[in-house]
Design a protein around this motif. Structure first.
Motif, PDB file in Angstrom:
ATOM      1  N   GLY A 186       0.803  -1.229   0.000  1.00 42.09           N
ATOM      2  CA  GLY A 186       0.000   0.000   0.000  1.00 42.09           C
ATOM      3  C   GLY A 186       0.831   1.271   0.000  1.00 42.09           C
ATOM      4  N   ALA A 187       2.116   1.154  -0.321  1.00 45.82           N
ATOM      5  CA  ALA A 187       2.984   2.340  -0.318  1.00 45.82           C
ATOM      6  C   ALA A 187       3.000   3.005  -1.697  1.00 45.82           C
ATOM      7  CB  ALA A 187       4.406   1.927   0.067  1.00 45.82           C
ATOM      8  N   ALA A 188       3.258   4.306  -1.679  1.00 45.60           N
ATOM      9  CA  ALA A 188       3.537   5.031  -2.929  1.00 45.60           C
ATOM     10  C   ALA A 188       4.958   5.544  -2.756  1.00 45.60           C
ATOM     11  CB  ALA A 188       2.555   6.171  -3.130  1.00 45.60           C
ATOM     12  N   ILE A 189       5.896   4.887  -3.418  1.00 44.11           N
ATOM     13  CA  ILE A 189       7.316   5.153  -3.160  1.00 44.11           C
ATOM     14  C   ILE A 189       7.893   6.046  -4.258  1.00 44.11           C
ATOM     15  CG2 ILE A 189       9.563   4.104  -2.733  1.00 44.11           C
ATOM     16  CD1 ILE A 189       8.097   1.523  -1.947  1.00 44.11           C
ATOM     17  N   VAL A 190       8.487   7.141  -3.810  1.00 43.58           N
ATOM     18  CA  VAL A 190       9.052   8.128  -4.733  1.00 43.58           C
ATOM     19  C   VAL A 190      10.516   7.791  -5.012  1.00 43.58           C
ATOM     20  CG1 VAL A 190       9.706  10.558  -4.880  1.00 43.58           C
ATOM     21  CG2 VAL A 190       7.492   9.938  -3.904  1.00 43.58           C
ATOM     22  N   VAL A 191      10.884   7.790  -6.296  1.00 41.00           N
ATOM     23  CA  VAL A 191      12.306   7.654  -6.698  1.00 41.00           C
ATOM     24  C   VAL A 191      12.541   8.782  -7.692  1.00 41.00           C
ATOM     25  CG1 VAL A 191      14.085   6.132  -7.634  1.00 41.00           C
ATOM     26  CG2 VAL A 191      12.053   5.132  -6.591  1.00 41.00           C
ATOM     27  N   ASP A 192      13.011   9.924  -7.193  1.00 39.76           N
ATOM     28  CA  ASP A 192      12.987  11.114  -8.061  1.00 39.76           C
ATOM     29  C   ASP A 192      14.173  12.052  -7.865  1.00 39.76           C
ATOM     30  OD1 ASP A 192      12.444  12.265  -5.634  1.00 39.76           O
ATOM     31  OD2 ASP A 192      10.707  13.416  -6.320  1.00 39.76           O
ATOM     32  N   GLY A 193      15.250  11.562  -7.261  1.00 41.49           N
ATOM     33  CA  GLY A 193      16.415  12.435  -7.076  1.00 41.49           C
ATOM     34  C   GLY A 193      16.131  13.610  -6.152  1.00 41.49           C
ATOM     35  N   GLY A 194      14.999  13.566  -5.453  1.00 40.51           N
ATOM     36  CA  GLY A 194      14.664  14.626  -4.486  1.00 40.51           C
ATOM     37  C   GLY A 194      13.758  15.717  -5.034  1.00 40.51           C
ATOM     38  N   ILE A 195      13.270  15.558  -6.245  1.00 40.13           N
ATOM     39  CA  ILE A 195      12.523  16.665  -6.888  1.00 40.13           C
ATOM     40  C   ILE A 195      11.258  17.039  -6.107  1.00 40.13           C
ATOM     41  CG2 ILE A 195      11.199  15.228  -8.538  1.00 40.13           C
ATOM     42  CD1 ILE A 195      11.747  17.331 -10.664  1.00 40.13           C
ATOM     43  N   THR A 196      10.553  16.053  -5.578  1.00 39.58           N
ATOM     44  CA  THR A 196       9.299  16.398  -4.862  1.00 39.58           C
ATOM     45  C   THR A 196       9.576  16.931  -3.461  1.00 39.58           C
ATOM     46  OG1 THR A 196       9.031  14.072  -4.207  1.00 39.58           O
ATOM     47  CG2 THR A 196       7.774  14.800  -6.108  1.00 39.58           C
ATOM     48  N   ALA A 197      10.817  16.813  -2.984  1.00 39.85           N
ATOM     49  CA  ALA A 197      11.163  17.356  -1.667  1.00 39.85           C
ATOM     50  C   ALA A 197      11.620  18.805  -1.777  1.00 39.85           C
ATOM     51  CB  ALA A 197      12.267  16.511  -1.035  1.00 39.85           C
ATOM     52  N   ASN A 198      11.730  19.312  -2.998  1.00 39.98           N
ATOM     53  CA  ASN A 198      12.380  20.596  -3.249  1.00 39.98           C
ATOM     54  C   ASN A 198      11.389  21.765  -3.239  1.00 39.98           C
ATOM     55  OD1 ASN A 198      14.119  22.588  -4.043  1.00 39.98           O
ATOM     56  ND2 ASN A 198      14.521  21.744  -6.068  1.00 39.98           N
ATOM     57  N   TYR A 199      11.511  22.636  -2.241  1.00 37.26           N
ATOM     58  CA  TYR A 199      10.687  23.842  -2.230  1.00 37.26           C
ATOM     59  C   TYR A 199      11.328  24.883  -3.139  1.00 37.26           C
ATOM     60  CZ  TYR A 199       8.414  28.047  -0.354  1.00 37.26           C
ATOM     61  OH  TYR A 199       7.744  29.235  -0.222  1.00 37.26           O
ATOM     62  N   PHE A 200      12.579  25.256  -2.862  1.00 35.27           N
ATOM     63  CA  PHE A 200      13.298  26.171  -3.768  1.00 35.27           C
ATOM     64  C   PHE A 200      14.500  25.462  -4.349  1.00 35.27           C
ATOM     65  CE2 PHE A 200      11.196  29.927  -1.825  1.00 35.27           C
ATOM     66  CZ  PHE A 200      10.853  30.570  -2.994  1.00 35.27           C
TER      67      PHE A 200
END
Ligand SMILES: NC(=O)c1ccc[n+]([C@@H]2O[C@H](COP(=O)([O-])OP(=O)(O)OC[C@H]3O[C@@H](n4cnc5c(N)ncnc54)[C@H](O)[C@@H]3O)[C@@H](O)[C@H]2O)c1
Length: 255
Positions: free
Chosen positions: A241-255
């Motif tokens: 039931g997980a949605a696992i992000v593998v994105d080099g940190g893009i969705t964690a990036n505010y600025f």
């Protein structure tokens, strides 16, 4: 070998991440049922797997057609006796999918037909076989765009991938008690042929996206497939039931 003798059906093996997955899964000992709507390219991908000593074969078909989806599962079970892993990788992102205010209804329907109805059909026919074989894993490819807004919209694609995450959670809860776990994977922008030819063919557009990625580069297909190997293997027996992000940190990036 992390997938020894597991029967894994992978959709979209003719190109990009699906092609990389067929190769890596076979190297890990899986028996690969590779499927795609592009027959010659899909066949070539599975020939490549076999040339490397892997066990697998190709079934041509369109996941959005019930008879094709059923046939892909049937042929896999006929050849290998059961199904352990359903890897729903195939998806489309047409360039004429834009904002809700300028996307044609036909384009919207096409995206939903492949990205969502296709996944539903593969699950419809695949999950009962996984249960019959004693349990296994469903891996659904969503996207990071389901988690953040984008000023260059692809609204049909984005919303279809949001639905993939919701569907994955529903399947995890329904079929977990029957031994079938289901997880969504949310890749960031990955260097696959389609993305490179279209969205990233313009150097300025490419640079704009890379600037948003803390790792400073696009992803490689193999880096998404590495997570899929974990999800297909028994190592992930309690990941459901997980949605696992593998994105080099893009969705964690505010600025
Ligand atoms: N490339 C990226 O940056 C990126 C990012 C996030 C998520 N994704 C998702 O990852 C998955 C794989 O993407 P990719 O970049 O490797 O794409 P790709 O276009 O290289 O490969 C997709 C494959 O799916 C097949 N396919 C398309 N429609 C089909 C149908 N109706 N029936 C059967 N097969 C069909 C295509 O023929 C193709 O071989 C897709 O679901 C995509 O939405 C891609």
């Amino acid at each position: 070998m992390r997938l020894k003798n597991k029967v894994c059906l992978i959709t979209g093996v003719a190109s990009g991440m699906g092609r990389a997955a067929a190769r890596r899964f076979a190297q890990e000992g899986a028996k690969v049922v590779g499927t795609d709507v592009q027959a010659p390219a899909g066949e070539a991908a599975m020939q490549e797997v076999k040339a490397q000593g892997g066990d697998g074969f190709f079934v041509a078909g369109d996941i959005s057609r019930p008879e094709d989806a059923r046939e892909m599962v049937r042929r896999g079970v006929e050849r290998y006796g059961r199904l352990d892993v359903l890897y729903n990788n195939a998806g489309i992102f047409p360039s004429d999918d834009c904002s809700v205010i300028n996307t044609e209804p036909e384009v919207w329907d096409l995206v939903y037909r492949v990205n969502l109805k296709g996944m539903y059909l593969m699950c419809r026919y695949g999950i009962p076989e996984i249960i019959r074989g004693g349990g296994g894993s469903v891996i659904n490819i969503a996207s990071f765009v389901a988690l953040v807004g984008c000023s260059v919209p692809q609204d049909a694609y984005t919303s279809s991938k949001g639905a993939v995450i919701a569907l994955s959670k529903s399947l995890a809860v329904q079929f977990g008690p029957k031994g079938v776990r289901c997880n969504a994977v949310c890749p960031g922008p990955v260097e696959t042929p389609l993305l490179m030819q279209w969205l990233l063919s313009n150097p300025a557009e490419k640079a704009k996206r890379i600037n948003r990625i803390p790792m400073g580069r696009l992803g490689k297909p193999e880096e998404i497939v590495a997570l899929a190997v974990y999800l297909a293997s028994d190592e992930s027996a309690w990941t459901n039931g997980a949605a696992i992000v593998v994105d080099g940190g893009i969705t964690a990036n505010y600025f």
